[in-house]
Design a protein around this motif. Structure first.
Motif, PDB file in Angstrom:
ATOM      1  N   LEU A  30       0.901  -1.198   0.007  1.00 44.52           N
ATOM      2  CA  LEU A  30      -0.005   0.040  -0.018  1.00 44.52           C
ATOM      3  C   LEU A  30       1.079   1.217  -0.201  1.00 44.52           C
ATOM      4  N   THR A  31       0.513   2.107  -0.870  1.00 43.66           N
ATOM      5  CA  THR A  31       1.103   3.435  -0.929  1.00 43.66           C
ATOM      6  C   THR A  31       0.991   4.167   0.384  1.00 43.66           C
ATOM      7  N   GLY A  32       1.942   5.057   0.690  1.00 41.91           N
ATOM      8  CA  GLY A  32       1.897   5.905   1.985  1.00 41.91           C
ATOM      9  C   GLY A  32       0.469   6.673   1.863  1.00 41.91           C
ATOM     10  N   GLN A  33      -0.221   6.577   3.000  1.00 40.73           N
ATOM     11  CA  GLN A  33      -1.446   7.445   3.077  1.00 40.73           C
ATOM     12  C   GLN A  33      -1.397   8.922   3.928  1.00 40.73           C
ATOM     13  N   MET A  34      -2.022   9.565   3.281  1.00 38.18           N
ATOM     14  CA  MET A  34      -2.038  11.009   4.201  1.00 38.18           C
ATOM     15  C   MET A  34      -3.270  11.151   5.006  1.00 38.18           C
ATOM     16  N   PRO A  35      -3.528  12.001   5.898  1.00 37.06           N
ATOM     17  CA  PRO A  35      -4.692  12.145   6.923  1.00 37.06           C
ATOM     18  C   PRO A  35      -5.739  13.079   5.766  1.00 37.06           C
ATOM     19  N   THR A  36      -6.193  12.722   4.721  1.00 35.96           N
ATOM     20  CA  THR A  36      -7.086  13.188   3.970  1.00 35.96           C
ATOM     21  C   THR A  36      -8.163  12.442   4.136  1.00 35.96           C
ATOM     22  N   ASP A  37      -9.505  13.057   3.912  1.00 37.53           N
ATOM     23  CA  ASP A  37     -10.804  12.597   4.016  1.00 37.53           C
ATOM     24  C   ASP A  37     -11.078  12.356   2.691  1.00 37.53           C
ATOM     25  N   PRO A  38     -11.456  10.722   2.478  1.00 43.61           N
ATOM     26  CA  PRO A  38     -11.791  10.311   0.923  1.00 43.61           C
ATOM     27  C   PRO A  38     -12.979  10.930   0.605  1.00 43.61           C
ATOM     28  N   GLU A  39     -13.988  11.425   1.467  1.00 46.20           N
ATOM     29  CA  GLU A  39     -15.190  12.031   1.048  1.00 46.20           C
ATOM     30  C   GLU A  39     -15.277  13.455   0.966  1.00 46.20           C
ATOM     31  N   GLU A  47      -6.855  18.068  13.071  1.00 42.37           N
ATOM     32  CA  GLU A  47      -5.869  18.840  13.896  1.00 42.37           C
ATOM     33  C   GLU A  47      -5.066  17.799  14.812  1.00 42.37           C
ATOM     34  N   GLY A  48      -3.789  17.938  14.896  1.00 43.93           N
ATOM     35  CA  GLY A  48      -2.954  17.054  15.765  1.00 43.93           C
ATOM     36  C   GLY A  48      -2.731  15.896  15.461  1.00 43.93           C
ATOM     37  N   ILE A  49      -1.648  15.084  16.018  1.00 48.39           N
ATOM     38  CA  ILE A  49      -1.027  13.866  15.755  1.00 48.39           C
ATOM     39  C   ILE A  49      -2.293  12.717  15.931  1.00 48.39           C
ATOM     40  N   GLU A  50      -2.855  12.695  16.817  1.00 51.59           N
ATOM     41  CA  GLU A  50      -3.979  11.859  17.082  1.00 51.59           C
ATOM     42  C   GLU A  50      -4.993  11.516  16.077  1.00 51.59           C
ATOM     43  N   ALA A  51      -5.508  12.499  15.787  1.00 54.90           N
ATOM     44  CA  ALA A  51      -6.714  12.825  14.731  1.00 54.90           C
ATOM     45  C   ALA A  51      -5.943  12.442  13.438  1.00 54.90           C
ATOM     46  N   GLN A  52      -4.758  12.823  13.059  1.00 53.32           N
ATOM     47  CA  GLN A  52      -4.047  12.576  11.864  1.00 53.32           C
ATOM     48  C   GLN A  52      -3.816  11.244  11.717  1.00 53.32           C
ATOM     49  N   THR A  53      -3.404  10.352  12.786  1.00 57.50           N
ATOM     50  CA  THR A  53      -2.770   9.194  12.665  1.00 57.50           C
ATOM     51  C   THR A  53      -4.132   8.024  12.465  1.00 57.50           C
ATOM     52  N   ARG A  54      -5.264   8.686  13.190  1.00 61.03           N
ATOM     53  CA  ARG A  54      -6.415   7.950  12.894  1.00 61.03           C
ATOM     54  C   ARG A  54      -6.928   7.894  11.477  1.00 61.03           C
ATOM     55  N   ARG A  55      -6.929   9.218  10.999  1.00 62.81           N
ATOM     56  CA  ARG A  55      -7.397   9.333   9.369  1.00 62.81           C
ATOM     57  C   ARG A  55      -6.586   8.439   8.579  1.00 62.81           C
ATOM     58  N   VAL A  56      -5.246   8.607   8.772  1.00 60.15           N
ATOM     59  CA  VAL A  56      -4.218   7.842   8.170  1.00 60.15           C
ATOM     60  C   VAL A  56      -4.546   6.205   8.109  1.00 60.15           C
ATOM     61  N   MET A  57      -4.882   5.728   9.380  1.00 63.12           N
ATOM     62  CA  MET A  57      -5.090   4.531   9.629  1.00 63.12           C
ATOM     63  C   MET A  57      -6.354   3.707   9.052  1.00 63.12           C
ATOM     64  N   ASN A  92       2.155   6.588  18.901  1.00 66.89           N
ATOM     65  CA  ASN A  92       2.308   5.270  19.185  1.00 66.89           C
ATOM     66  C   ASN A  92       1.011   4.805  19.956  1.00 66.89           C
ATOM     67  N   GLU A  93       0.522   5.492  20.868  1.00 64.73           N
ATOM     68  CA  GLU A  93      -0.653   4.982  21.505  1.00 64.73           C
ATOM     69  C   GLU A  93      -1.917   4.971  20.449  1.00 64.73           C
ATOM     70  N   THR A  94      -1.987   5.907  19.599  1.00 69.98           N
ATOM     71  CA  THR A  94      -3.062   5.743  18.572  1.00 69.98           C
ATOM     72  C   THR A  94      -2.829   4.752  17.572  1.00 69.98           C
ATOM     73  N   TYR A  95      -1.588   4.545  16.956  1.00 75.68           N
ATOM     74  CA  TYR A  95      -1.387   3.649  16.246  1.00 75.68           C
ATOM     75  C   TYR A  95      -1.596   2.094  16.799  1.00 75.68           C
ATOM     76  N   LYS A  96      -1.213   1.851  18.143  1.00 74.87           N
ATOM     77  CA  LYS A  96      -1.452   0.463  18.497  1.00 74.87           C
ATOM     78  C   LYS A  96      -2.723   0.121  18.613  1.00 74.87           C
ATOM     79  N   SER A  97      -3.646   0.948  18.785  1.00 74.86           N
ATOM     80  CA  SER A  97      -5.105   0.642  18.903  1.00 74.86           C
ATOM     81  C   SER A  97      -5.761  -0.055  17.903  1.00 74.86           C
ATOM     82  N   TYR A  98      -5.050   0.288  16.695  1.00 73.35           N
ATOM     83  CA  TYR A  98      -5.495  -0.573  15.586  1.00 73.35           C
ATOM     84  C   TYR A  98      -5.055  -2.124  15.365  1.00 73.35           C
ATOM     85  N   PHE A  99      -4.459  -2.496  16.382  1.00 69.96           N
ATOM     86  CA  PHE A  99      -4.061  -4.135  16.277  1.00 69.96           C
ATOM     87  C   PHE A  99      -4.108  -4.826  17.617  1.00 69.96           C
ATOM     88  N   ALA A 100      -4.529  -6.158  17.249  1.00 67.75           N
ATOM     89  CA  ALA A 100      -4.347  -6.776  18.653  1.00 67.75           C
ATOM     90  C   ALA A 100      -3.193  -6.883  19.136  1.00 67.75           C
TER      91      ALA A 100
END
Length: 135
Positions: A30-39, A47-57, A92-100
């Motif tokens: 997968l190509t690197g993704q940005m925190p843009t909204d597909p819609e 705003e901020g690293i947490e929200a941008q990490t969630r959007r990227v993931m 790291n806190e945000t990222y790891k929430s996406y995985f077991a």
């Protein structure tokens, strides 16, 4: 076998000339993704690293989902942060929430000077389709 180049109609609008994913022999890159909204591709970034990490993931998982895959198929991620020292812990806190907890992919995280569209974070990944005989 020739590679398959995937362009996902529901995926984020590409910010450069690329496919969302390229696949060959069960390997999915997968190509690197940005925190843009597909819609709303022209909307301001979250705003901020947490929200941008969630959007990227979420964007990465949207692409994987369109290919019939999920987070459990991710084997490796490369993460890029523009404010490494400031954002690393919350990222790291945000990222790891996406995985077991027992299924964390291999990962490299790098501090960079800038990313496309002024993003704070970008993530690309490698996934693998289950192979015959996998349990």
């Amino acid at each position: 076998m020739a590679p398959t180049f995937h362009r996902i109609a529901a995926g984020p609008r590409p910010v450069a000339p690329f496919s969302h994913a390229v696949e060959e022999e069960g390997w999915v890159f997968l190509t690197g993704q940005m925190p843009t909204d597909p819609e709303a591709p022209d909307a301001a970034l979250p705003e901020g690293i947490e929200a941008q990490t969630r959007r990227v993931m979420d964007n990465l998982l949207l692409i994987l989902g369109e290919l019939g895959l999920g987070a459990e198929h991710i084997l490796q991620c490369r993460c890029f942060l523009t404010a490494f020292e400031r954002d690393y812990a919350l990222f790291n806190e945000t990222y790891k929430s996406y995985f077991a907890p027992d299924r964390l992919p291999a990962r490299t995280t790098v501090g960079v000077t800038a990313l496309a569209v002024g993003a704070l974070v970008e993530i690309d990944l490698i996934a693998r389709r289950p192979q015959e005989g996998d349990s």
